[in-house]
Design a protein around this motif. Sequence first.
Motif, PDB file in Angstrom:
ATOM      1  N   ILE A 134     -38.260   4.919 -15.832  1.00  0.00           N
ATOM      2  CA  ILE A 134     -37.469   3.769 -16.253  1.00  0.00           C
ATOM      3  C   ILE A 134     -36.628   4.115 -17.474  1.00  0.00           C
ATOM      4  CG2 ILE A 134     -37.644   1.461 -17.286  1.00  0.00           C
ATOM      5  CD1 ILE A 134     -40.061   1.013 -15.382  1.00  0.00           C
ATOM      6  N   ASN A 135     -37.213   4.866 -18.419  1.00  0.00           N
ATOM      7  CA  ASN A 135     -36.474   5.263 -19.618  1.00  0.00           C
ATOM      8  C   ASN A 135     -35.309   6.197 -19.308  1.00  0.00           C
ATOM      9  OD1 ASN A 135     -37.874   3.777 -21.515  1.00  0.00           O
ATOM     10  ND2 ASN A 135     -39.377   5.376 -21.881  1.00  0.00           N
TER      11      ASN A 135
ATOM     12  N   ALA B   8     -33.734   6.187 -16.067  1.00  0.00           N
ATOM     13  CA  ALA B   8     -32.838   5.495 -15.139  1.00  0.00           C
ATOM     14  C   ALA B   8     -32.076   4.348 -15.800  1.00  0.00           C
ATOM     15  CB  ALA B   8     -33.637   4.962 -13.952  1.00  0.00           C
ATOM     16  N   SER B   9     -32.693   3.651 -16.717  1.00  0.00           N
ATOM     17  CA  SER B   9     -32.064   2.477 -17.314  1.00  0.00           C
ATOM     18  C   SER B   9     -30.730   2.796 -17.995  1.00  0.00           C
ATOM     19  CB  SER B   9     -33.036   1.815 -18.284  1.00  0.00           C
ATOM     20  OG  SER B   9     -32.464   0.696 -18.875  1.00  0.00           O
ATOM     21  N   PRO B  10     -30.649   3.779 -18.886  1.00  0.00           N
ATOM     22  CA  PRO B  10     -29.335   4.075 -19.488  1.00  0.00           C
ATOM     23  C   PRO B  10     -28.307   4.576 -18.482  1.00  0.00           C
ATOM     24  CG  PRO B  10     -31.101   5.207 -20.681  1.00  0.00           C
ATOM     25  CD  PRO B  10     -31.705   4.575 -19.494  1.00  0.00           C
TER      26      PRO B  10
ATOM     27  N   LEU C  81     -28.048   3.681 -15.312  1.00  0.00           N
ATOM     28  CA  LEU C  81     -27.548   2.512 -14.579  1.00  0.00           C
ATOM     29  C   LEU C  81     -26.663   1.644 -15.471  1.00  0.00           C
ATOM     30  CD1 LEU C  81     -30.765   1.584 -12.582  1.00  0.00           C
ATOM     31  CD2 LEU C  81     -28.696   2.699 -11.732  1.00  0.00           C
ATOM     32  N   ALA C  82     -27.031   1.507 -16.735  1.00  0.00           N
ATOM     33  CA  ALA C  82     -26.217   0.717 -17.660  1.00  0.00           C
ATOM     34  C   ALA C  82     -24.841   1.363 -17.844  1.00  0.00           C
ATOM     35  CB  ALA C  82     -26.930   0.581 -19.001  1.00  0.00           C
TER      36      ALA C  82
END
Length: 58
Positions: free
Chosen positions: A32-33, A35-37, A39-40
Amino acid sequence: MSFASFGDFLAMGHHGLYVWSAYGICLAVLLINVASPLLARRRYLQQEARRLRRENSQ
């Protein structure tokens, strides 16, 4: 610590559920750490591309 078989390794001395779930949760948080940036950033670039197209079409 040594194990007699692969099944013993997975059981981790009857603590396997705790050990493997902790590894799983840790791996999920790390993914998640990462993938999150990504995707953002993708969302931001798409929004900026839309904004530029709108500005250029006017």
